[in-house]
Design an enzyme around this catalytic site. Structure first.
Site, PDB file in Angstrom:
ATOM      1  CB  SER A   1     -35.047 -38.297 -38.013  1.00 48.91           C
ATOM      2  OG  SER A   1     -34.974 -38.943 -39.264  1.00 48.91           O
TER       3      SER A   1
ATOM      4  CE  LYS B   1     -38.380 -37.966 -40.389  1.00 54.12           C
ATOM      5  NZ  LYS B   1     -37.771 -39.292 -40.396  1.00 54.12           N
TER       6      LYS B   1
ATOM      7  CB  SER C   1     -37.951 -41.797 -37.666  1.00 53.99           C
ATOM      8  OG  SER C   1     -37.261 -40.616 -37.984  1.00 53.99           O
TER       9      SER C   1
ATOM     10  CE  LYS D   1     -38.377 -38.562 -35.162  1.00 52.18           C
ATOM     11  NZ  LYS D   1     -37.258 -39.529 -35.241  1.00 52.18           N
TER      12      LYS D   1
END
Length: 304
Positions: free
Chosen positions: A72, A75, A130, A235
């Site tokens: 993720s 992203k 997420s 993140k």
């Protein structure tokens, strides 16, 4: 550096399972960093990198060019394209393909087909919780389709000089896409230069408002925001092939550092905190030459 147990450790983040039921995903409440932060750290991960967020200068390198699945962390690129190409007040109408029942993965906002929701609200869901369904909805809104958005992701990566990166989805669930720690520093620096990104990734909680659904509270999965003094983002990511991944950033005074940890066998927050401590404590920023100043001539091999 201050690493005792936080007075208010982050509460466990609820994770929505494919069947719809919620389970708790516990995160660490302490960071186990070395007592001495001026020595070269030992990092247990497939690759890692510490750099100055503003200049890109590398301070620590562990296989920074190795191609790795990044889960993720993908992203970050999705968010960069959204803030660069979409009006954050635009209304997104969720398609059947973007509805949470059609999007795999255990992280989702619970979007339903036909739901109307603003771009900025989806951005919070994307970067804090997420949410994989939010990634698909944003991709369709920005580029018209997921496949077109992936093409745009790769084109933007090429513009940024991310030579060891290929994206194949807007959320990273595929694990066929890849990047490197060095490329992720390039991406993160570009994201911080874009309007709105920094404030979103520094947010612990956000109430996502929708025009057609009850408000949803999302919590940031980056526990550095609770446990590391000066943390400002960025993140997290995890899949079995990728391992635990994290891009973490922190600021002390006017100095901002970014740490990338990819393929960690367990929680990556301690490794990122160790790198950040090393960067803040073992290095000193000095001005060697100012713009417009001239150095004296130097004779090298008989030539000036």
């Amino acid at each position: 550096r201050a690493q005792p147990p936080a007075p208010e450790p982050p509460p466990p983040t609820p994770v929505i399972q494919p069947g719809g039921q919620a389970s708790l995903s516990p995160f660490p409440s302490t960071l186990r960093t070395p007592s001495t932060s001026t020595e070269l750290p030992e990092i247990h991960a497939a690759s890692a990198l510490l750099a100055d967020l503003d200049t890109g200068q590398v301070l620590f390198d562990l296989d920074r060019n190795e191609r790795r699945p990044i889960a993720s962390v993908t992203k970050i690129m999705t968010a960069l394209l959204v803030v660069e190409r979409a009006d954050l007040t635009d209304i997104v109408t969720v398609t059947e393909d973007a509805a949470s029942g059609q999007v795999s993965g255990i992280s989702g906002l619970g979007l339903v087909a036909g739901e109307r929701i603003r771009v900025d609200e989806l951005l919070y869901a994307l970067l804090l919780q997420s949410a994989n369904d939010a990634a698909v909805a944003l991709a369709e809104h920005v580029s018209g389709s997921v496949s077109a958005f992936v093409d745009d992701m790769n084109a933007r990566a090429e513009q940024l000089g991310m030579t060891r990166t290929m994206f194949t989805s807007p959320n990273g669930l595929d694990d066929t896409g890849y990047s490197s720690a060095a490329d992720l520093v390039r991406l993160t620096r570009a994201a911080y230069r874009s309007p709105g990104f920094a404030s979103v990734v520094a947010t612990r909680f956000h109430t996502v408002e929708s025009l057609d659904a009850e408000p949803r509270i999302v919590q940031n999965r980056n526990v550095l925001l609770w446990l590391y003094p000066g943390a400002i983002g960025v993140k997290t990511g995890f899949t079995s092939p990728a391992g635990f991944c994290l891009v973490g950033a922190a600021q002390q005074g006017d100095e901002r550092l970014v740490a990338v940890v990819l393929g960690a066998p367990g929680e990556p927050f301690t490794a990122a905190a160790t790198l950040l401590n090393y960067g803040f404590d073992a290095f000193e920023r000095r001005t060697l030459l100012r713009e417009g100043e001239r150095l004296d001539d130097v004779d090298v091999g008989g030539r000036s």
